[in-house]
Design an enzyme around this catalytic site. Structure first.
Site, PDB file in Angstrom:
ATOM      1  N   ASN A  58     -96.406 -57.633 -96.884  1.00 39.91           N
ATOM      2  CA  ASN A  58     -97.745 -57.844 -97.453  1.00 39.91           C
ATOM      3  C   ASN A  58     -98.843 -57.171 -96.618  1.00 39.91           C
ATOM      4  O   ASN A  58    -100.021 -57.471 -96.773  1.00 39.91           O
ATOM      5  CB  ASN A  58     -98.046 -59.341 -97.543  1.00 39.91           C
ATOM      6  CG  ASN A  58     -97.069 -60.057 -98.448  1.00 39.91           C
ATOM      7  OD1 ASN A  58     -96.814 -59.619 -99.553  1.00 39.91           O
ATOM      8  ND2 ASN A  58     -96.502 -61.156 -97.975  1.00 39.91           N
ATOM      9  N   HIS A 144     -99.258 -70.983-106.051  1.00 44.34           N
ATOM     10  CA  HIS A 144     -98.395 -70.956-104.866  1.00 44.34           C
ATOM     11  C   HIS A 144     -97.999 -72.364-104.410  1.00 44.34           C
ATOM     12  O   HIS A 144     -98.758 -73.325-104.586  1.00 44.34           O
ATOM     13  CB  HIS A 144     -99.178 -70.252-103.741  1.00 44.34           C
ATOM     14  CG  HIS A 144     -98.364 -69.936-102.530  1.00 44.34           C
ATOM     15  ND1 HIS A 144     -98.413 -70.696-101.394  1.00 44.34           N
ATOM     16  CD2 HIS A 144     -97.482 -68.934-102.299  1.00 44.34           C
ATOM     17  CE1 HIS A 144     -97.602 -70.162-100.488  1.00 44.34           C
ATOM     18  NE2 HIS A 144     -97.029 -69.094-101.015  1.00 44.34           N
ATOM     19  N   GLU A 187    -105.086 -68.469-108.657  1.00 46.26           N
ATOM     20  CA  GLU A 187    -104.991 -67.412-107.643  1.00 46.26           C
ATOM     21  C   GLU A 187    -105.707 -66.176-108.174  1.00 46.26           C
ATOM     22  O   GLU A 187    -105.675 -65.911-109.381  1.00 46.26           O
ATOM     23  CB  GLU A 187    -103.521 -67.075-107.363  1.00 46.26           C
ATOM     24  CG  GLU A 187    -102.831 -68.179-106.597  1.00 46.26           C
ATOM     25  CD  GLU A 187    -101.351 -67.914-106.344  1.00 46.26           C
ATOM     26  OE1 GLU A 187    -100.952 -66.743-106.247  1.00 46.26           O
ATOM     27  OE2 GLU A 187    -100.611 -68.906-106.262  1.00 46.26           O
ATOM     28  N   SER A 191     -99.140 -64.309-106.602  1.00 46.76           N
ATOM     29  CA  SER A 191     -98.360 -63.785-105.475  1.00 46.76           C
ATOM     30  C   SER A 191     -96.998 -63.266-105.881  1.00 46.76           C
ATOM     31  O   SER A 191     -96.442 -62.415-105.204  1.00 46.76           O
ATOM     32  CB  SER A 191     -98.205 -64.859-104.400  1.00 46.76           C
ATOM     33  OG  SER A 191     -97.530 -65.976-104.922  1.00 46.76           O
ATOM     34  N   ASP A 216    -107.689 -69.050-104.842  1.00 46.81           N
ATOM     35  CA  ASP A 216    -106.914 -68.627-103.673  1.00 46.81           C
ATOM     36  C   ASP A 216    -106.677 -67.132-103.838  1.00 46.81           C
ATOM     37  O   ASP A 216    -105.929 -66.711-104.725  1.00 46.81           O
ATOM     38  CB  ASP A 216    -105.588 -69.400-103.637  1.00 46.81           C
ATOM     39  CG  ASP A 216    -104.655 -68.889-102.534  1.00 46.81           C
ATOM     40  OD1 ASP A 216    -105.012 -67.913-101.844  1.00 46.81           O
ATOM     41  OD2 ASP A 216    -103.557 -69.467-102.390  1.00 46.81           O
ATOM     42  N   HIS A 219    -103.858 -62.533-101.848  1.00 44.80           N
ATOM     43  CA  HIS A 219    -103.366 -61.159-102.042  1.00 44.80           C
ATOM     44  C   HIS A 219    -104.447 -60.198-102.529  1.00 44.80           C
ATOM     45  O   HIS A 219    -104.168 -59.021-102.738  1.00 44.80           O
ATOM     46  CB  HIS A 219    -102.203 -61.153-103.044  1.00 44.80           C
ATOM     47  CG  HIS A 219    -101.014 -61.887-102.528  1.00 44.80           C
ATOM     48  ND1 HIS A 219    -100.011 -61.279-101.817  1.00 44.80           N
ATOM     49  CD2 HIS A 219    -100.699 -63.206-102.586  1.00 44.80           C
ATOM     50  CE1 HIS A 219     -99.112 -62.188-101.477  1.00 44.80           C
ATOM     51  NE2 HIS A 219     -99.503 -63.361-101.925  1.00 44.80           N
ATOM     52  N   LYS A 250    -101.805 -61.168 -94.652  1.00 41.53           N
ATOM     53  CA  LYS A 250    -101.505 -60.053 -95.550  1.00 41.53           C
ATOM     54  C   LYS A 250    -102.397 -58.854 -95.170  1.00 41.53           C
ATOM     55  O   LYS A 250    -102.124 -58.236 -94.159  1.00 41.53           O
ATOM     56  CB  LYS A 250    -101.641 -60.527 -96.990  1.00 41.53           C
ATOM     57  CG  LYS A 250    -100.784 -61.820 -97.159  1.00 41.53           C
ATOM     58  CD  LYS A 250    -100.604 -62.297 -98.518  1.00 41.53           C
ATOM     59  CE  LYS A 250    -100.041 -63.706 -98.559  1.00 41.53           C
ATOM     60  NZ  LYS A 250     -98.742 -63.920 -97.934  1.00 41.53           N
TER      61      LYS A 250
HETATM   62  C1  LIG Z   1    -101.210 -67.151-102.928  1.00 38.50           C
HETATM   63  C2  LIG Z   1    -100.849 -67.567-101.539  1.00 38.50           C
HETATM   64  N1  LIG Z   1    -101.558 -68.540-100.951  1.00 38.50           N
HETATM   65  C3  LIG Z   1    -101.281 -68.943 -99.707  1.00 38.50           C
HETATM   66  C4  LIG Z   1    -100.248 -68.383 -98.983  1.00 38.50           C
HETATM   67  C5  LIG Z   1     -99.953 -68.880 -97.602  1.00 38.50           C
HETATM   68  O1  LIG Z   1    -100.412 -67.980 -96.639  1.00 38.50           O
HETATM   69  P1  LIG Z   1     -99.887 -68.008 -95.150  1.00 38.50           P
HETATM   70  O2  LIG Z   1     -98.799 -66.980 -95.053  1.00 38.50           O
HETATM   71  O3  LIG Z   1    -101.080 -67.642 -94.338  1.00 38.50           O
HETATM   72  O4  LIG Z   1     -99.405 -69.381 -94.852  1.00 38.50           O
HETATM   73  C6  LIG Z   1     -99.505 -67.367 -99.532  1.00 38.50           C
HETATM   74  C7  LIG Z   1     -98.412 -66.760 -98.751  1.00 38.50           C
HETATM   75  O5  LIG Z   1     -97.444 -66.274 -99.185  1.00 38.50           O
HETATM   76  C8  LIG Z   1     -99.791 -66.944-100.854  1.00 38.50           C
HETATM   77  O6  LIG Z   1     -99.078 -65.986-101.449  1.00 38.50           O
END
Ligand SMILES: Cc1ncc(COP(=O)(O)O)c(C=O)c1O
Length: 413
Positions: A58, A144, A187, A191, A216, A219, A250
């Site tokens: 990522n 997620h 999101e 993801s 969120d 990405h 990421k």
């Molecule tokens: C949409 C989304 N939110 C949150 C996270 C969590 O992030 P972190 O890797 O910082 O724990 C991810 C990680 O894969 C994600 O894809």
């Protein structure tokens, strides 16, 4: 009387048997050794002694190997030490935390921002702190796991709506008692599918039903939008979004998570969200890397332009070989190559595809189990890829599909 053994499930759970079957078939694709090595050419990693081009990271802007980011980490560690050894509320707030919070709030055009140890913790913290017993949290069905777990931890009523389906969201919110607080969670870039949320449409439904909107954008930030501010900026929807969450794991080439929004909300989270209060602060090296990356995101738009161009090129190359790719402006390309009628078989085919492709020198993620609705291959494009690597990936994928008779080469497909 013999008591039930709590460990029994680790032997009898049918999912464990499924994993064993994958291993026997040579189709177990997870937790491969995947070691970045500065001596290798860009975008290559070492896997079990072999050099492989990775399409599974990522690190969209290819900043994990940027000398400026690495130097910032080293200087911060030398100056402030290797860790904070305490919660932010106690001894764990350094000048680096405060500066990065200010810079993020300014970047995202929000009153305030708050850092968490990871993006996962940020989502757990926000959902569990904001969702009280007289509230409803409605989340897109593809949200997620960190959001799903956070909602589970909250005292709020939970609802899922169909993916990116505004009428399904409206159905959830309609008829909700006016005494119930409403939070809608989506999101910016999904993801696993790599597709974009309809942020303006979702915001309009939220406005109609008096709900707050949390995006969120793990990405999207750094990658999308003219200024790199993510899917919200890409959709020109900043004013309609109440809270934006993100991660440093990421595009920011580090580790850590954050939330940005109005000051009163951020102050509340600072004192009442458990993953912030009861977990150690982000360490200096991670803070410095994220700060350096933020500076690069702000000042070098050509990086995200390159990632976007390479992503479009990759979609084109794959389509030429008959692969059906998601058509979106993101660096996440999701492909379904397994048998659409049989999820178990599709998982085995996806895992075997991933392993066979690795032997040919290319790594892509195989995603199945509870991480995706259906088994997929997930390709991530980085600014450090080049067109030759992408063409070679598409060729190798076509050969692998032919050899395994899957994807576009499936008999009768
Ligand atoms: C949409 C989304 N939110 C949150 C996270 C969590 O992030 P972190 O890797 O910082 O724990 C991810 C990680 O894969 C994600 O894809």
């Amino acid at each position: 009387m013999a008591c039930k053994d709590v460990f029994e499930k680790t032997r009898s759970d049918s999912r464990v048997a499924d994993l064993c079957t994958l291993q026997q078939l040579g189709a177990y694709p997870f937790c491969k050794e995947c070691t970045p090595d500065q001596s290798l050419p860009p975008a290559e990693v070492r896997m079990h002694g072999q050099s492989v081009v990775t399409f599974g990271s990522n690190d969209y802007l290819a900043l994990t190997r940027d000398p400026r980011v690495i130097e910032a980490c080293m200087q911060a560690s030398r100056r402030c030490g290797s860790g904070c050894s305490g919660s932010r509320l106690m001894n764990g707030t350094t000048e680096l935390h405060l500066r990065l919070e200010e810079a993020l709030a300014d970047f995202l055009g929000r009153e305030s921002a708050l850092l968490y140890g990871t993006g996962f913790q940020a989502n757990l913290g926000v959902m569990s702190a904001l969702g009280g017993p007289r509230d409803l949290i409605a989340a897109d069905e593809y949200c997620h796991a960190s959001l799903v777990e956070g909602i589970r931890l909250s005292y709020a009523r939970r609802a899922r709506f169909r993916h990116n389906d505004l009428s399904s969201l409206a159905e959830v919110l309609e008829g909700c008692d006016p005494g119930i607080g409403r939070l809608v969670v989506i999101e910016g870039v999904y993801s696993m599918g790599g597709d974009l949320a309809d942020i303006p449409g979702t915001a309009e439904v939220c406005r109609r039903y008096g709900a707050r909107l949390f995006v969120d954008d793990a990405h999207g930030i750094g990658v999308l939008g003219p200024g790199g501010r993510g899917a919200v900026e890409h959709a020109s929807a900043g004013a309609a979004v109440d809270l934006i969450g993100g991660t440093f794991s990421k595009a920011f080439a580090s580790a850590g998570g954050f939330i940005a929004g109005e000051r009163a909300v951020i102050d509340y989270l600072r004192h009442f969200s458990a993953p912030f209060v009861f977990s150690a602060a982000m360490p200096p090296a991670s803070l410095a890397a994220a700060s350096a990356a933020l500076h690069i995101i702000r000042t070098e738009p050509e990086r995200r332009k390159r990632t976007a161009e390479l992503s479009a090129f990759c979609r084109e190359c794959l389509a030429r070989h008959g692969f059906d790719t998601n058509d979106c402006p993101t660096p996440l390309i999701a492909l379904s190559i397994g048998d659409p009628r049989d999820e178990r078989k599709a998982a085995a085919e996806t895992g075997l595809f991933c392993n066979t492709l690795c032997q040919a020198g290319f790594y892509v993620n195989a995603v199945f189990g509870n991480a995706a609705a259906f088994p997929i291959l997930r390709i991530s494009i980085m600014a450090s890829h080049d067109q030759d690597q992408i063409e070679a990936l598409a060729d190798a994928m076509a050969r692998t599909a032919e050899r395994l008779r899957v994807g576009p080469a499936r008999q009768g497909a």
